[in-house]
Design a protein around this motif. Structure first.
Motif, PDB file in Angstrom:
ATOM      1  N   VAL A   1       0.833  -1.200   0.000  1.00 56.52           N
ATOM      2  CA  VAL A   1       0.000   0.000   0.000  1.00 56.52           C
ATOM      3  C   VAL A   1       0.870   1.253   0.000  1.00 56.52           C
ATOM      4  CG1 VAL A   1      -1.724   1.315   1.292  1.00 56.52           C
ATOM      5  CG2 VAL A   1      -1.914  -1.172   1.157  1.00 56.52           C
ATOM      6  N   ILE A   2       1.897   1.270   0.852  1.00 57.11           N
ATOM      7  CA  ILE A   2       2.752   2.447   0.968  1.00 57.11           C
ATOM      8  C   ILE A   2       3.525   2.704  -0.323  1.00 57.11           C
ATOM      9  CG2 ILE A   2       4.782   3.375   2.167  1.00 57.11           C
ATOM     10  CD1 ILE A   2       3.640   1.951   4.704  1.00 57.11           C
ATOM     11  N   SER A   3       3.951   1.640  -0.986  1.00 56.66           N
ATOM     12  CA  SER A   3       4.662   1.839  -2.258  1.00 56.66           C
ATOM     13  C   SER A   3       3.744   2.487  -3.292  1.00 56.66           C
ATOM     14  CB  SER A   3       5.216   0.512  -2.784  1.00 56.66           C
ATOM     15  OG  SER A   3       4.166  -0.375  -3.156  1.00 56.66           O
ATOM     16  N   GLU A   4       2.455   2.149  -3.243  1.00 49.89           N
ATOM     17  CA  GLU A   4       1.498   2.777  -4.150  1.00 49.89           C
ATOM     18  C   GLU A   4       1.280   4.244  -3.775  1.00 49.89           C
ATOM     19  OE1 GLU A   4      -1.427   2.928  -7.328  1.00 49.89           O
ATOM     20  OE2 GLU A   4       0.420   1.836  -6.871  1.00 49.89           O
ATOM     21  N   VAL A   5       1.259   4.535  -2.479  1.00 45.78           N
ATOM     22  CA  VAL A   5       1.164   5.920  -2.021  1.00 45.78           C
ATOM     23  C   VAL A   5       2.328   6.738  -2.569  1.00 45.78           C
ATOM     24  CG1 VAL A   5       1.326   7.420   0.016  1.00 45.78           C
ATOM     25  CG2 VAL A   5      -0.136   5.397   0.071  1.00 45.78           C
ATOM     26  N   ARG A   6       3.522   6.203  -2.458  1.00 48.95           N
ATOM     27  CA  ARG A   6       4.703   6.945  -2.905  1.00 48.95           C
ATOM     28  C   ARG A   6       4.709   7.112  -4.430  1.00 48.95           C
ATOM     29  NH1 ARG A   6       9.866   4.882  -1.684  1.00 48.95           N
ATOM     30  NH2 ARG A   6      10.573   7.051  -1.898  1.00 48.95           N
TER      31      ARG A   6
END
Length: 312
Positions: A33-38
């Motif tokens: 999820v965080i990689s998609e946020v970034r």
């Protein structure tokens, strides 16, 4: 990563791509999820952010059945910072927050505090009073308030059979002593933090001096047993260690509380009062009661030899 509070809202001029959750363990599903946020933040020239809470929401809404934690708040923030996020907004979770309407949360936190342009959440995300809000709620509000919503699948096929990665699955594997499954879901060894406290010195008398590590009762420990692991001191020095977790049944018929003891290999020194980190690498065996001290010492010698070999 800048850690902020509701009193120090950054509201970046270029807005944020943001995700929301407790993120216990910051496991591989969270990292997806965080990689998609970034990615979305970079695509839009925005800042990347996460909204999290100072305590598990269940500790407030159902305290008797609240889960033990895979990571305490400091660990969680360290792990979130390692992902490369720009901001972590830490919200106090109390009775008032638990009763906040979904729309109020979106308007005050996501838009008012962070200027959200994109919101990314797991496919099972719910929020607001009584978990009344979900992805469709976010999408409807986003259409009105100017942010888009992306819901992504948190499971990672083949990581642990067909079982989706989740904090619940990691806790279950810890309780079962299945460190291989824990490592596959976390992407690292399970770590706990604590302070070295005085013990009964029994290990020293047996020729195996140990550091007794007091871990907060809210933290989830693996199953009782003997482990090969790593012991990191406050100055960053890392030592191989044979770890004993349990109630020491050879000496105590009516066991007191569980103890975490670390026999540091090739180390002699005073550790009392130090804040340390203990990482569980391999489970060597379950805890057992021995018929004599000599039998116990012989097994401890084998445990140390196995630790030395496995962590060479």
């Amino acid at each position: 990563m800048q850690v902020v509070s509701p009193e120090s809202c950054p509201r970046p001029s270029n807005g944020t791509a943001v995700t929301i959750g407790f993120f216990d363990g910051v496991h591989l599903g969270h990292q997806l999820v965080i990689s998609e946020v970034r990615r979305l933040a970079a695509e839009r020239g925005a800042a990347s952010a996460v909204v999290t809470f100072d305590r598990h929401p269940a500790a407030v809404v159902r305290p008797k059945s609240a889960p033990l934690l895979i990571t305490d708040l400091d660990q969680r923030l360290d792990l979130l910072a390692a992902t490369g996020l720009d901001y972590a907004l830490v919200l106090p979770f109390d009775a008032e927050r638990s009763n906040e309407a979904a729309e109020g949360f979106v308007r005050s936190v996501l838009v008012g505090c962070l200027g959200a342009k994109a919101v990314i959440v797991g496919d099972d995300f719910h929020f607001g009073r009584g978990r009344s809000g979900g992805i469709e709620t976010l999408r409807a509000l986003g259409a009105d308030l100017g942010f888009e919503v992306d819901g992504i699948e948190l499971s990672a096929s083949g990581v642990v059979g067909t079982q989706p990665i989740s904090s619940t699955a990691i806790r279950r594997a810890l309780v079962e002593g299945d460190l291989d499954a824990v490592r596959r879901m976390l992407g690292r060894d399970h770590e706990v933090r604590g302070v070295v406290v005085t013990g009964d010195r029994r290990g020293r008398e047996l020729g195996f001096p140990t550091a007794n590590v007091a871990v907060d009762a809210s933290v989830c420990l693996p199953a009782d047993g003997i482990y090969a692991g790593w012991f990191e001191r406050a100055d960053g020095a890392v030592h191989r260690a044979a770890l004993s977790l349990g109630v020491r049944p050879t000496f105590y018929a009516d066991a007191p509380e569980r103890l975490l003891e670390a026999n540091l290999l090739d180390f002699a020194g005073d550790l009392y009062g130090e804040s340390v980190r203990v990482r569980f690498a391999r489970r060597l065996r379950g805890e057992a009661a021995f018929g004599s001290v000599d039998e116990l010492v012989a097994q401890m010698q084998r445990d140390v030899a196995d630790t030395r070999r496995l962590l060479a």
